[in-house]
Design a protein around this motif. Structure first.
Motif, PDB file in Angstrom:
ATOM      1  N   ARG A  45       0.822  -1.213   0.000  1.00  0.00           N
ATOM      2  CA  ARG A  45       0.000   0.000   0.000  1.00  0.00           C
ATOM      3  C   ARG A  45       0.858   1.265   0.000  1.00  0.00           C
ATOM      4  NH1 ARG A  45      -5.531  -0.717   1.336  1.00  0.00           N
ATOM      5  NH2 ARG A  45      -5.953  -2.828   2.027  1.00  0.00           N
ATOM      6  N   GLY A  46       2.153   1.100   0.279  1.00  0.00           N
ATOM      7  CA  GLY A  46       3.063   2.241   0.214  1.00  0.00           C
ATOM      8  C   GLY A  46       3.358   2.929   1.534  1.00  0.00           C
ATOM      9  N   SER A  47       2.947   2.328   2.645  1.00  0.00           N
ATOM     10  CA  SER A  47       3.245   2.929   3.952  1.00  0.00           C
ATOM     11  C   SER A  47       3.697   1.847   4.933  1.00  0.00           C
ATOM     12  CB  SER A  47       2.016   3.671   4.497  1.00  0.00           C
ATOM     13  OG  SER A  47       0.926   2.790   4.629  1.00  0.00           O
ATOM     14  N   VAL A  48       4.245   2.284   6.058  1.00  0.00           N
ATOM     15  CA  VAL A  48       4.753   1.360   7.070  1.00  0.00           C
ATOM     16  C   VAL A  48       3.605   0.507   7.606  1.00  0.00           C
ATOM     17  CG1 VAL A  48       5.869   1.193   9.333  1.00  0.00           C
ATOM     18  CG2 VAL A  48       6.675   2.885   7.670  1.00  0.00           C
ATOM     19  N   GLN A  49       3.844  -0.781   7.730  1.00  0.00           N
ATOM     20  CA  GLN A  49       2.858  -1.739   8.232  1.00  0.00           C
ATOM     21  C   GLN A  49       2.410  -1.325   9.642  1.00  0.00           C
ATOM     22  OE1 GLN A  49       3.130  -4.282  10.755  1.00  0.00           O
ATOM     23  NE2 GLN A  49       1.282  -5.374  10.149  1.00  0.00           N
ATOM     24  N   GLY A  50       1.113  -1.441   9.924  1.00  0.00           N
ATOM     25  CA  GLY A  50       0.532  -0.951  11.170  1.00  0.00           C
ATOM     26  C   GLY A  50       1.158  -1.506  12.444  1.00  0.00           C
ATOM     27  N   GLY A  51       1.465  -2.792  12.447  1.00  0.00           N
ATOM     28  CA  GLY A  51       2.085  -3.379  13.637  1.00  0.00           C
ATOM     29  C   GLY A  51       3.461  -2.792  13.906  1.00  0.00           C
ATOM     30  N   LEU A  52       4.153  -2.426  12.844  1.00  0.00           N
ATOM     31  CA  LEU A  52       5.466  -1.807  13.006  1.00  0.00           C
ATOM     32  C   LEU A  52       5.333  -0.360  13.483  1.00  0.00           C
ATOM     33  CD1 LEU A  52       7.111  -3.404   9.873  1.00  0.00           C
ATOM     34  CD2 LEU A  52       7.407  -4.080  12.259  1.00  0.00           C
ATOM     35  N   VAL A  53       4.276   0.324  13.050  1.00  0.00           N
ATOM     36  CA  VAL A  53       3.980   1.662  13.583  1.00  0.00           C
ATOM     37  C   VAL A  53       3.746   1.561  15.088  1.00  0.00           C
ATOM     38  CG1 VAL A  53       2.365   3.608  13.558  1.00  0.00           C
ATOM     39  CG2 VAL A  53       3.040   2.518  11.400  1.00  0.00           C
TER      40      VAL A  53
END
Length: 138
Positions: A45-53
């Protein structure tokens, strides 16, 4: 950099996140950390994966408590709630974490993650237990 920050930010997971100490405001019990999210954290999707956030936010909340207790305690998370407000890009990020309330048995923490322009990307709250800070190398 103090001995505490050398130990803290030299761990493998902190290195992976590009963690750097920027400052601690003792009166507000607020820490500011800089991160460098690698391209490998980005999804299709082009952004940092939520769990990594969530990992960035958890890191900055935890260090707020560590610094507020002069490196004596570390929080053991019971619950973390996160809101993703904008896509989080790879590259430099700024995290601010603070102690909202610290009791003998429960700690309430919060954090925000910003891009370098100051746009708020994500925020989190945590309920944790204060524990003695581990003395190992990680």
């Amino acid at each position: 950099m103090t001995e505490h920050s050398k130990h803290a930010f030299g761990s493998p997971h902190a290195d992976l996140m590009g963690t750097q100490f920027e400052g601690f405001d003792r009166e507000r019990e607020e820490i500011t950390l800089r991160f460098d999210a690698p391209e490998s954290f980005v999804t299709q999707r082009g952004s940092v994966q939520g769990g990594l956030v969530a990992g960035f936010l958890d890191e900055v909340m935890g260090w707020a408590h560590v610094w507020a207790t002069d490196h004596v305690e570390a929080p053991l998370s019971l619950e973390i709630s996160m809101s993703l407000l904008k896509p989080v890009p790879a590259g430099p990020l700024v995290g601010k974490g603070r102690v909202v309330r610290r009791g003998r048995k429960v700690i309430f923490l919060e954090a925000e993650l910003f891009d370098l322009s100051g746009a708020l990307l994500a925020r989190a709250t945590s309920t944790a237990i204060p524990t003695p800070r581990p003395t190992g190398d990680t």
